[in-house]
Write a protein that holds these residues in place. Structure first.
Motif, PDB file in Angstrom:
ATOM      1  N   SER A  27      -2.410   3.648  -3.884  1.00 17.45           N
ATOM      2  CA  SER A  27      -2.461   2.414  -4.668  1.00 17.45           C
ATOM      3  C   SER A  27      -2.308   1.235  -3.700  1.00 17.45           C
ATOM      4  CB  SER A  27      -1.338   2.395  -5.719  1.00 17.45           C
ATOM      5  OG  SER A  27      -0.068   2.266  -5.099  1.00 17.45           O
ATOM      6  N   PRO A  28      -2.909   0.082  -4.030  1.00 19.94           N
ATOM      7  CA  PRO A  28      -3.761  -0.193  -5.184  1.00 19.94           C
ATOM      8  C   PRO A  28      -5.122   0.491  -5.042  1.00 19.94           C
ATOM      9  CG  PRO A  28      -3.738  -2.066  -3.704  1.00 19.94           C
ATOM     10  CD  PRO A  28      -2.736  -1.100  -3.159  1.00 19.94           C
ATOM     11  N   ALA A  30      -5.837   2.823   5.651  1.00 17.65           N
ATOM     12  CA  ALA A  30      -6.144   2.145   4.392  1.00 17.65           C
ATOM     13  C   ALA A  30      -5.752   0.683   4.543  1.00 17.65           C
ATOM     14  CB  ALA A  30      -5.388   2.796   3.245  1.00 17.65           C
ATOM     15  N   SER A  31      -6.638  -0.227   4.081  1.00 12.24           N
ATOM     16  CA  SER A  31      -6.408  -1.649   4.321  1.00 12.24           C
ATOM     17  C   SER A  31      -6.700  -2.474   3.079  1.00 12.24           C
ATOM     18  CB  SER A  31      -7.307  -2.159   5.461  1.00 12.24           C
ATOM     19  OG  SER A  31      -7.146  -1.391   6.627  1.00 12.24           O
ATOM     20  N   LYS A  32      -5.974  -3.574   2.979  1.00 15.22           N
ATOM     21  CA  LYS A  32      -6.277  -4.613   1.996  1.00 15.22           C
ATOM     22  C   LYS A  32      -5.787  -5.933   2.560  1.00 15.22           C
ATOM     23  CE  LYS A  32      -5.929  -6.063  -2.801  1.00 15.22           C
ATOM     24  NZ  LYS A  32      -5.500  -5.742  -4.176  1.00 15.22           N
ATOM     25  N   ARG A  33      -6.708  -6.897   2.620  1.00 17.28           N
ATOM     26  CA  ARG A  33      -6.432  -8.157   3.286  1.00 17.28           C
ATOM     27  C   ARG A  33      -5.899  -7.888   4.697  1.00 17.28           C
ATOM     28  NH1 ARG A  33      -4.851 -11.054  -2.073  1.00 17.28           N
ATOM     29  NH2 ARG A  33      -2.934  -9.993  -1.917  1.00 17.28           N
ATOM     30  N   ASN A  34      -4.719  -8.347   5.019  1.00 18.73           N
ATOM     31  CA  ASN A  34      -4.183  -8.140   6.367  1.00 18.73           C
ATOM     32  C   ASN A  34      -3.123  -7.033   6.406  1.00 18.73           C
ATOM     33  OD1 ASN A  34      -5.755 -10.191   7.524  1.00 18.73           O
ATOM     34  ND2 ASN A  34      -4.304 -11.758   6.851  1.00 18.73           N
ATOM     35  N   VAL A  35      -3.057  -6.223   5.354  1.00 17.00           N
ATOM     36  CA  VAL A  35      -2.065  -5.149   5.275  1.00 17.00           C
ATOM     37  C   VAL A  35      -2.750  -3.812   5.541  1.00 17.00           C
ATOM     38  CG1 VAL A  35      -0.348  -4.007   3.822  1.00 17.00           C
ATOM     39  CG2 VAL A  35      -0.719  -6.480   3.619  1.00 17.00           C
ATOM     40  N   ASN A  36      -2.158  -3.000   6.424  1.00 21.75           N
ATOM     41  CA  ASN A  36      -2.715  -1.690   6.779  1.00 21.75           C
ATOM     42  C   ASN A  36      -1.644  -0.608   6.666  1.00 21.75           C
ATOM     43  OD1 ASN A  36      -5.258  -2.839   7.710  1.00 21.75           O
ATOM     44  ND2 ASN A  36      -4.102  -3.559   9.489  1.00 21.75           N
ATOM     45  N   LYS A  37      -2.089   0.586   6.320  1.00 22.37           N
ATOM     46  CA  LYS A  37      -1.198   1.751   6.346  1.00 22.37           C
ATOM     47  C   LYS A  37      -2.007   2.949   6.807  1.00 22.37           C
ATOM     48  CE  LYS A  37       2.779   3.610   3.965  1.00 22.37           C
ATOM     49  NZ  LYS A  37       3.677   3.468   2.783  1.00 22.37           N
ATOM     50  N   SER A  38      -1.395   3.783   7.674  1.00 26.36           N
ATOM     51  CA  SER A  38      -2.159   4.846   8.328  1.00 26.36           C
ATOM     52  C   SER A  38      -1.608   6.233   8.043  1.00 26.36           C
ATOM     53  CB  SER A  38      -2.183   4.610   9.844  1.00 26.36           C
ATOM     54  OG  SER A  38      -2.838   3.400  10.152  1.00 26.36           O
ATOM     55  N   ILE A  39      -2.485   7.211   8.197  1.00 27.21           N
ATOM     56  CA  ILE A  39      -2.145   8.627   8.070  1.00 27.21           C
ATOM     57  C   ILE A  39      -2.579   9.315   9.363  1.00 27.21           C
ATOM     58  CG2 ILE A  39      -2.519  10.746   6.765  1.00 27.21           C
ATOM     59  CD1 ILE A  39      -3.477   8.985   4.433  1.00 27.21           C
ATOM     60  N   ASN A  40      -1.712  10.146   9.910  1.00 29.23           N
ATOM     61  CA  ASN A  40      -2.076  10.940  11.084  1.00 29.23           C
ATOM     62  C   ASN A  40      -2.691  12.255  10.627  1.00 29.23           C
ATOM     63  OD1 ASN A  40      -0.904   9.059  12.948  1.00 29.23           O
ATOM     64  ND2 ASN A  40       1.105   9.826  12.336  1.00 29.23           N
ATOM     65  N   ILE A  47       0.848  -1.193   0.000  1.00 23.07           N
ATOM     66  CA  ILE A  47       0.000   0.000   0.000  1.00 23.07           C
ATOM     67  C   ILE A  47       0.881   1.240   0.000  1.00 23.07           C
ATOM     68  CG2 ILE A  47      -1.719   1.313   1.300  1.00 23.07           C
ATOM     69  CD1 ILE A  47      -2.755  -1.318   2.426  1.00 23.07           C
ATOM     70  N   THR A  48       0.618   2.141  -0.929  1.00 23.96           N
ATOM     71  CA  THR A  48       1.330   3.425  -0.962  1.00 23.96           C
ATOM     72  C   THR A  48       0.319   4.556  -0.823  1.00 23.96           C
ATOM     73  OG1 THR A  48       1.221   3.540  -3.390  1.00 23.96           O
ATOM     74  CG2 THR A  48       3.172   2.522  -2.416  1.00 23.96           C
ATOM     75  N   LEU A  49       0.645   5.495   0.039  1.00 28.12           N
ATOM     76  CA  LEU A  49      -0.187   6.679   0.266  1.00 28.12           C
ATOM     77  C   LEU A  49       0.670   7.925   0.078  1.00 28.12           C
ATOM     78  CD1 LEU A  49      -2.008   5.528   3.535  1.00 28.12           C
ATOM     79  CD2 LEU A  49      -2.776   5.241   1.171  1.00 28.12           C
ATOM     80  N   SER A  50       0.071   8.980  -0.460  1.00 27.52           N
ATOM     81  CA  SER A  50       0.849  10.186  -0.772  1.00 27.52           C
ATOM     82  C   SER A  50       1.082  11.083   0.431  1.00 27.52           C
ATOM     83  CB  SER A  50       0.140  10.999  -1.870  1.00 27.52           C
ATOM     84  OG  SER A  50      -1.166  11.380  -1.453  1.00 27.52           O
ATOM     85  N   ARG A  51       0.508  10.751   1.577  1.00 24.76           N
ATOM     86  CA  ARG A  51       0.684  11.557   2.781  1.00 24.76           C
ATOM     87  C   ARG A  51       0.940  10.649   3.977  1.00 24.76           C
ATOM     88  NH1 ARG A  51      -0.426  14.703  -0.873  1.00 24.76           N
ATOM     89  NH2 ARG A  51      -1.375  16.767  -0.720  1.00 24.76           N
ATOM     90  N   GLU A  52       1.695  11.181   4.955  1.00 22.82           N
ATOM     91  CA  GLU A  52       1.858  10.504   6.242  1.00 22.82           C
ATOM     92  C   GLU A  52       1.223  11.314   7.363  1.00 22.82           C
ATOM     93  OE1 GLU A  52       5.934   9.704   6.988  1.00 22.82           O
ATOM     94  OE2 GLU A  52       6.137   8.258   5.359  1.00 22.82           O
ATOM     95  N   ASN A  53       1.323  12.645   7.250  1.00 23.08           N
ATOM     96  CA  ASN A  53       0.739  13.557   8.239  1.00 23.08           C
ATOM     97  C   ASN A  53      -0.026  14.648   7.514  1.00 23.08           C
ATOM     98  OD1 ASN A  53       2.050  12.630  10.926  1.00 23.08           O
ATOM     99  ND2 ASN A  53       3.788  12.837   9.527  1.00 23.08           N
ATOM    100  N   ILE A  54      -1.200  14.962   8.028  1.00 20.09           N
ATOM    101  CA  ILE A  54      -2.055  15.960   7.387  1.00 20.09           C
ATOM    102  C   ILE A  54      -2.585  16.910   8.450  1.00 20.09           C
ATOM    103  CG2 ILE A  54      -4.264  16.314   6.189  1.00 20.09           C
ATOM    104  CD1 ILE A  54      -3.812  13.689   4.766  1.00 20.09           C
ATOM    105  N   TYR A  55      -2.646  18.197   8.099  1.00 18.19           N
ATOM    106  CA  TYR A  55      -3.284  19.206   8.944  1.00 18.19           C
ATOM    107  C   TYR A  55      -4.427  19.823   8.149  1.00 18.19           C
ATOM    108  CZ  TYR A  55       0.870  18.841  11.882  1.00 18.19           C
ATOM    109  OH  TYR A  55       1.885  18.375  12.690  1.00 18.19           O
TER     110      TYR A  55
END
Length: 368
Positions: free
Chosen positions: A74-75, A107-117, A54-62
């Motif tokens: 993606s995906p 964001a999740s898919k199957r057992n893989v997760n990625k988070s944004i603060n 999983i790729t996300l364009s942000r890690e921290n958002i205000y």
């Protein structure tokens, strides 16, 4: 004897059943692991064999309240969730700030997760032109709030692009549009460089250090102060007017503050147009007279400066009908909305084209 035959037949049936089950399992295994061809005939591996990344364009958002931001990801077939939907919601990568607080978007898919603060705050507002906001008061913010405002400013600039045209525009827009109060105009007590024998003052009336001048710990950044130190909004004596008024920014103080925070230390030579000096802000780039033909040439870009005698501003927005000019003049920092016709009839004399200073556009947008 008959009993032994029945026992033999039962064992045979069990064996056959076992073999059938094994055959089915083997065929299922081959189905899931055997390479397949896509519509174009290319061999691809089944999804169950693919590793999920999983790729996300942000890690921290205000975010301001009611502000939306779209995340690139993606995906495509991700599931989204918010740890607290009263603070921020998410739908297919679109995050909306609801109320002040911090939240985790996953964001999740199957057992893989990625988070944004995500931090939602009332310290900034959605960008809009409002020249009738209340004036900033003395010591309006706690030190913690002032530090968060500095973080928000830095975040906006880095999102646009540090050391780019877009970064300078983001800084100018932040103070003129997103900051919820009007910053006073303050008649300068001097400059960071010796000018005409006048006593120069670092920061008072022309403060352009990193961040906003909203807490006493910023006094440590000052090397000289004739009548301060006083943060923005606090009353301070002006040698020009010979009276006290709330500290803030003059015209070139505002422009040089925006440039400095975006990574461009252009010095503090004051506004234009001064024919006796070539160190003013209007000397930073090519001067393009404001004429109908020059405006039609489309050479002007958001982030370019404008000057008239003794005054400087910055173009923070542009559409097919209007130019949006941010300036500090008379009473406060505000935004002028001018048509081409109005601009041609105004006291503005020229644009200063800033390509040689910015060099890169960054994530530039003509509007906000």
């Amino acid at each position: 004897m008959a009993k032994q035959k029945r026992k033999y037949r039962l064992k045979k049936k069990v064996k056959i059943l076992f073999l059938m089950i094994c055959f089915i399992l083997v065929m299922l295994g081959l189905y899931f692991v055997w390479p397949k061809k896509d519509e174009l005939g290319k061999i691809t591996l089944p999804s169950l064999r693919e590793k999920v990344v999983i790729t996300l364009s942000r890690e921290n958002i205000y975010l301001a309240r009611d502000e939306k931001i779209t995340i690139e990801f993606s995906p495509e077939d991700l599931s989204w969730s918010s740890s607290d939907e009263s603070i921020a919601t998410v739908e297919q990568g679109v995050i909306t700030g609801k109320s002040p607080g911090t939240v985790t978007i996953t964001a999740s898919k199957r057992n893989v997760n990625k988070s944004i603060n995500v931090t939602v705050t009332d310290l900034i507002i959605l960008p809009e032109i409002n020249n009738k906001k209340q004036f900033l008061k003395c010591e309006q913010y706690t030190q913690e709030e002032a530090e968060l405002l500095d973080t928000l400013l830095e975040y906006r600039i880095h999102e646009a692009g540090m050391n780019t045209r877009a970064g300078a525009v983001a800084a100018a827009r932040f103070l003129a549009l997103e900051f919820p109060y009007r910053i006073h105009y303050f008649y300068e007590n001097g400059r960071l460089i010796t000018a005409g024998g006048r006593t120069y003052v670092d920061g008072e009336g022309r403060y352009y250090h990193k961040g906003l001048y909203l807490s006493k710990n910023k006094y440590d950044d000052l090397t000289k102060s004739a009548y301060g130190p006083k943060m923005w909004g606090c009353s301070m004596y002006s040698k020009i007017t010979k009276r006290k008024s709330p500290n803030g920014l003059d015209c070139s103080g505002y422009v040089s503050w925006a440039l400095y925070n975006a990574g461009f230390d252009v010095g503090d030579g004051g506004a234009g147009i001064n024919l006796d000096r070539d160190t003013d802000l209007d000397d930073l780039g090519e001067k393009l007279k404001i004429t109908k033909d020059n405006l039609a040439s489309k050479r002007v870009k958001v982030g370019d400066l404008l000057s008239m005698y003794g005054h400087i501003g910055i173009l923070i927005g542009m559409d097919e009908e209007h130019y949006y000019i941010a300036e500090s003049l008379t009473n406060d920092i505000h935004v002028l909305t001018m048509t081409e016709s109005e601009l041609l009839k105004s006291d503005w004399l020229q644009f200063i084209l800033m390509d040689d200073v910015y060099k890169e556009d960054g994530n530039l947008t003509n509007m906000w």
